[in-house]
Design an enzyme around this catalytic site. Sequence first.
Site, PDB file in Angstrom:
ATOM      1  NE  ARG A 113      -6.270   3.656  18.061  1.00  0.00           N
ATOM      2  CZ  ARG A 113      -5.450   3.369  17.050  1.00  0.00           C
ATOM      3  NH1 ARG A 113      -4.712   4.316  16.487  1.00  0.00           N
ATOM      4  NH2 ARG A 113      -5.344   2.137  16.593  1.00  0.00           N
ATOM      5  CB  SER A 155      -0.961  -0.041   1.190  1.00  0.00           C
ATOM      6  OG  SER A 155      -1.907   0.991   1.115  1.00  0.00           O
TER       7      SER A 155
END
Length: 542
Positions: free
Chosen positions: A496, A64
């Site tokens: 996170r 990607s």
Amino acid sequence: MDLEAVCKRSALHAKPQGLILQYGTAGFRTNAQHLDHIMFRMGLLAVLRSKQTRSTIGVMVTASHNPEEDNGVKLVDPLGEMLAPSWEEHATCLASAEEQDVRQVLAAIVEKEAVDLTQTAFVVIARDTRPSSEKLSQSVIDGVTVLGGQFHDYGLLTTPQLHYMVYCRNSGGRYGQATVEGYCQKLSKAFVDLTNQVSCSGDVKRSVKVDCANGIGALKLREMEHYFSRGLSVLLFNDGTQGRLNHLCGADFVKSQQKPPQGIEMKSGERCCSFDGDADRIVYYYCDADGHFHLIDGDKIATLISSFLKELLLEIGESVNLGVVQTAYANGSSTRYLEEVMKVPVYCTKTGVKHLHHKAQEFDIGVYFEANGHGTALFSEAVEVKIKRLAQELDDGKGKAARTLASIIDLFNQAAGDAISDMLVIEAILALKGLTVQQWDAIYVDLPNRQLKVKVADRRVISTTDAERQAVTPPGLQEAINDLVKKYTLARAFVRPSGTEDIVRVYAEANSQESADRLAYEVSLLVFQLAGGIGERPQPTF
């Protein structure tokens, strides 16, 4: 299953001693030199998954938006979706097994998943344009054939094109033809049907500049553009003839650096967009009259699409369960606009496109986009059938709206986020609504935000809930974040843990850039103090 033959062939694709990789949302990704054994073993796993599901399975060789020297691989499940979580674990175990344990791991997967080894297996394979991709895809084929699987090698495809091929093959052709020509024709026909509705009285032909990240997107867009060239002129930049893949260009670069890619000339008010290296992400941007750069990310793409779908449904007079799925990284202004102005329900999931895709499947029409530009819209079979029936039965304005919606449905790649498909959807909507890129951008104003990273000794110290928007551990952290947020206007913040390394990601937004920067800094200090920060303490950036 001839395990003896598998072991002999596996030895030709030997695993570097001690190398451990985890199958994540993006599959496996690392430097291409370390991937030969993983490619071979994913060929093996694809055969077992195909036998178990009695379906065609896809294997995509790509990394990607990673640098050109990297590569990777991911498996595609029967409906074009990402690999099931339990099989992600099998992938990690198989890839990490030392040579002498491969036989045992394969046998354990067969037993646990009750794989019928007499079942035939069919695997489709594709690759991106990286220098290492062709050789690595041959290793996948080696794994498929040693287990007796049949295969079709599509050669060069974008990642979403392979997802589309898998979906077509497993839907018995209901979704479309599993060929590149079938893909091009389905999308182009829908796009031309839509743009033919737009009056061209004296208008200059619409055009868009596309930064293809020096990747596969350029090749595939060039193959396709003659199908729709009457409705849109695409001007390709970073098409792979000169620069390196993803180097100073592509959707990830533009989004993270908040500036245009190298190799593209921008004039005031021109629509430009960037794909990433495998063409599953897209972001738009433009320069205003003062030369200022404006980014239009996945949040604004989702807003444009879902607002248009809502308008069509109101015209048709159909009550349909429409929802937008975001992550915690979606800008607060987009959420407020959708909920309060457009009256479209918004749902938040954990980060990772598979979570958004699964949530979107719960609606009659589910639109999902990550802020990075990866997303699509999903339509339930019942809604598709109903809209296409109404498109044929109704003659008035309702019929026109139904026909428009039917074409929009065909224009989306419902198997996966697809930069080419999404670009055509956006261009069609802008044309039909008569919107300039500036008018689209002005739908709402993004709240200023800041993202920071904090190094910690062990990222597992932080656990979260509420789609990663609330920290559960360490004790006291969330309460302290709440107290900081109260000091600012229109503010929110969350932390996170990274999925791959020992860092904690901090996100903050507020009504001014200075406030967002200050809040992000204060939260990162809290993380450093309460979650075992290491190295240099966070420093203010304002």
